[in-house]
Motif scaffolding. Sequence first.
Motif, PDB file in Angstrom:
ATOM      1  N   PRO A  67       0.844  -1.209   0.000  1.00 23.48           N
ATOM      2  CA  PRO A  67       0.000   0.000   0.000  1.00 23.48           C
ATOM      3  C   PRO A  67       0.871   1.248   0.000  1.00 23.48           C
ATOM      4  O   PRO A  67       1.849   1.343   0.726  1.00 23.48           O
ATOM      5  N   GLY A  68       0.488   2.218  -0.818  1.00 15.46           N
ATOM      6  CA  GLY A  68       1.226   3.464  -0.877  1.00 15.46           C
ATOM      7  C   GLY A  68       2.357   3.443  -1.873  1.00 15.46           C
ATOM      8  O   GLY A  68       2.999   4.455  -2.102  1.00 15.46           O
ATOM      9  N   GLN A  69       2.617   2.303  -2.470  1.00 16.66           N
ATOM     10  CA  GLN A  69       3.679   2.209  -3.465  1.00 16.66           C
ATOM     11  C   GLN A  69       3.271   3.000  -4.710  1.00 16.66           C
ATOM     12  O   GLN A  69       2.146   2.902  -5.192  1.00 16.66           O
ATOM     13  N   LYS A  70       4.171   3.800  -5.242  1.00 16.13           N
ATOM     14  CA  LYS A  70       3.875   4.624  -6.421  1.00 16.13           C
ATOM     15  C   LYS A  70       3.562   3.718  -7.611  1.00 16.13           C
ATOM     16  O   LYS A  70       4.402   2.920  -8.016  1.00 16.13           O
ATOM     17  N   PRO A  71       2.338   3.839  -8.193  1.00 17.17           N
ATOM     18  CA  PRO A  71       1.970   2.938  -9.295  1.00 17.17           C
ATOM     19  C   PRO A  71       2.624   3.372 -10.602  1.00 17.17           C
ATOM     20  O   PRO A  71       3.030   4.515 -10.775  1.00 17.17           O
ATOM     21  N   VAL A  72       2.685   2.411 -11.531  1.00 15.61           N
ATOM     22  CA  VAL A  72       3.149   2.720 -12.884  1.00 15.61           C
ATOM     23  C   VAL A  72       1.963   3.283 -13.659  1.00 15.61           C
ATOM     24  O   VAL A  72       0.925   2.629 -13.807  1.00 15.61           O
ATOM     25  N   ILE A  73       2.081   4.527 -14.164  1.00 15.49           N
ATOM     26  CA  ILE A  73       0.976   5.206 -14.860  1.00 15.49           C
ATOM     27  C   ILE A  73       1.101   4.928 -16.348  1.00 15.49           C
ATOM     28  O   ILE A  73       2.152   5.169 -16.958  1.00 15.49           O
ATOM     29  N   SER A  74       0.033   4.452 -16.909  1.00 13.91           N
ATOM     30  CA  SER A  74       0.031   4.095 -18.322  1.00 13.91           C
ATOM     31  C   SER A  74      -0.606   5.201 -19.154  1.00 13.91           C
ATOM     32  O   SER A  74      -1.384   6.033 -18.652  1.00 13.91           O
ATOM     33  N   CYS A  75      -0.284   5.204 -20.419  1.00 16.62           N
ATOM     34  CA  CYS A  75      -0.843   6.179 -21.370  1.00 16.62           C
ATOM     35  C   CYS A  75      -2.349   5.928 -21.547  1.00 16.62           C
ATOM     36  O   CYS A  75      -2.781   4.787 -21.760  1.00 16.62           O
ATOM     37  N   SER A  76      -3.126   6.998 -21.451  1.00 17.12           N
ATOM     38  CA  SER A  76      -4.594   6.871 -21.578  1.00 17.12           C
ATOM     39  C   SER A  76      -5.019   6.621 -23.018  1.00 17.12           C
ATOM     40  O   SER A  76      -6.147   6.178 -23.254  1.00 17.12           O
ATOM     41  N   GLN A  77      -4.138   6.917 -23.975  1.00 20.83           N
ATOM     42  CA  GLN A  77      -4.506   6.803 -25.390  1.00 20.83           C
ATOM     43  C   GLN A  77      -4.090   5.470 -26.004  1.00 20.83           C
ATOM     44  O   GLN A  77      -4.511   5.162 -27.125  1.00 20.83           O
ATOM     45  N   PHE A  92      -4.760   1.972 -26.121  1.00 20.21           N
ATOM     46  CA  PHE A  92      -5.793   1.068 -25.641  1.00 20.21           C
ATOM     47  C   PHE A  92      -5.406  -0.398 -25.761  1.00 20.21           C
ATOM     48  O   PHE A  92      -5.998  -1.255 -25.121  1.00 20.21           O
ATOM     49  N   HIS A  93      -4.461  -0.720 -26.630  1.00 14.76           N
ATOM     50  CA  HIS A  93      -4.149  -2.119 -26.901  1.00 14.76           C
ATOM     51  C   HIS A  93      -2.893  -2.603 -26.188  1.00 14.76           C
ATOM     52  O   HIS A  93      -2.510  -3.753 -26.340  1.00 14.76           O
ATOM     53  N   ALA A  94      -2.236  -1.725 -25.406  1.00 12.64           N
ATOM     54  CA  ALA A  94      -1.013  -2.128 -24.681  1.00 12.64           C
ATOM     55  C   ALA A  94      -0.799  -1.167 -23.506  1.00 12.64           C
ATOM     56  O   ALA A  94      -1.285  -0.030 -23.515  1.00 12.64           O
ATOM     57  N   LEU A  95      -0.090  -1.655 -22.511  1.00 15.47           N
ATOM     58  CA  LEU A  95       0.240  -0.820 -21.358  1.00 15.47           C
ATOM     59  C   LEU A  95       1.572  -0.129 -21.628  1.00 15.47           C
ATOM     60  O   LEU A  95       2.636  -0.712 -21.476  1.00 15.47           O
ATOM     61  N   VAL A  96       1.463   1.136 -22.065  1.00 16.05           N
ATOM     62  CA  VAL A  96       2.654   1.916 -22.388  1.00 16.05           C
ATOM     63  C   VAL A  96       2.827   2.984 -21.305  1.00 16.05           C
ATOM     64  O   VAL A  96       1.880   3.740 -21.027  1.00 16.05           O
ATOM     65  N   PRO A  97       3.997   3.071 -20.649  1.00 14.91           N
ATOM     66  CA  PRO A  97       4.181   4.065 -19.580  1.00 14.91           C
ATOM     67  C   PRO A  97       4.012   5.484 -20.112  1.00 14.91           C
ATOM     68  O   PRO A  97       4.481   5.830 -21.200  1.00 14.91           O
TER      69      PRO A  97
END
Length: 520
Positions: A82-92, A94-99
């Motif tokens: 808990p509280g660990q900084k998450p990896v934020i992905s690009c909102s645009q 949609f087909h892959a998790l891109v930082p």
Amino acid sequence: MASAGLREELECSICLSIYTDPVTLRCGHNFCRGCIHRVLDTQEGSGGYVCPECRKKFQERPALQRNITLCNIVENFLSTKPGQKPVISCSQCFHALVPAVKSCLHCEVSLCENHLKVHKKSPEHVLCDPTTSLEDRKCSIHKDKLLEYYCNQDAACVCVSCYVIGEHVGHKMVSLPEASESRKNKLRNVLQEVMTEREKMEKRVQSLEELRKSAQEKTDGETEKVTVVFKDLNRCLEDLEKKVLSNINRQAEQVSLHYDDVLRQLEIKKEELSRKMCHIEELCNMTDPLTVLQESHTGDLCGMEDRHKQLHDGGDLDVASISHTLHTGLSDIMSGVTGGVYIQPADISLDVNTADNDLHVSNDRKTASWANRILKRPKRPERFQDWPQVLSSQSFSSGQHYWEVDIGGSGHCAVGMCYPSIDRRGDWSRIGENKKSWVLNREDDLYSVIYDGEDIWLPEFSSVRVRIYLDYEAGQISFYALCDPIRHLHTFTVTFTEPLHAVFRVWRGRIKISGGRPEM
């Protein structure tokens, strides 16, 4: 609760933080690679290495084995903590998790490198580091307004509406970047102070490590020296034992030979007497008087006592000689031990010419006591005038020395050492109140050591006999309470510039210099 327990298991015992690149020693304990490297570096040259956890010793620097299983556990724990900084992905994407590399506060989206290139660059599109807390960037009162200013008066981040028409109207405002830069400058100053303080701590740690290393080296040296002494002592005792036993055996052989000779002569005498007894019996049984008278006067029957009177039972061990050999050998061994290794007690006597007129000095110059009257001694420049103090006749400018003092007869007294250039009158002449004297002070049941007017209070101790030890070359004056066992009280470390005298102050009662013996 389970997470807290797991965290404790994943903490390095050196830095008390979650393991970073954990490694394992041969004893099975785990540490951060960097932490254990630093610990092992501090142990270089100490003759071995020690595990900080279990104190297991290693002759050579232990190899560090990466704990792959523990590395995986730490990574899994940090990813779910808990509280660990998450990896934020690009909102645009949609087909892959891109930082994401930026977030747009206006659009409330996060963008990767490719989508950032095509994003609108108008002023209302405010970009920031990737974040999921876009709502935190907007005013809680004016929901659609971004926080752009900082109110110094209220120490709050506000929007333009709060600035112009809201509750912060008329307050001193600065832009968020300006306020941030101002805060950073303050933090940099604090950081500089913290860094300076840390440097001081590092120097202090280094100094203490050097002192500890020096103390360990001194301990090892003394241990080695004492070990050599006892080895030599055992060897000398074994040699002396062989010498004394050889002396006893040699004398025993001589005594045995003597008795063998005496017994052999006595056996010869017995046979001779037996033969004569038979001859006499034959004479007594004869009937011819002439034959009896003629043969009874022959030499074989006369002078027998004279012939054997030299036989005696003499011969015994020379116990006095054995005792002399034993005691002389022991005395030689003891002289070698005390003269070659240990320090003989110094023969300290009081110099009456320095004694204050309120102080009485005994005829043997070993006892100083409160006189209860003013003594009329001749005026001398070396005599103390305002404090009941006296110096020793002896001075020391080299070597190691010690002596012992019985302070049980005085509730207010001080003993120690001083330079001969100490003032002899005035407040600065009181021992301990200047830079020329180092003393142990007693006031009833309170004890302290004093130098240059600064008291260091000591814990209570039961003994009224104290030892003063001087190592001139090492620049050390040490005080010990002669309890059982002996208790170290304090050591002054100084670079001496003059010879040193023992010094004593007595207020009521008396103190006495007592003889000491080398510690065996």
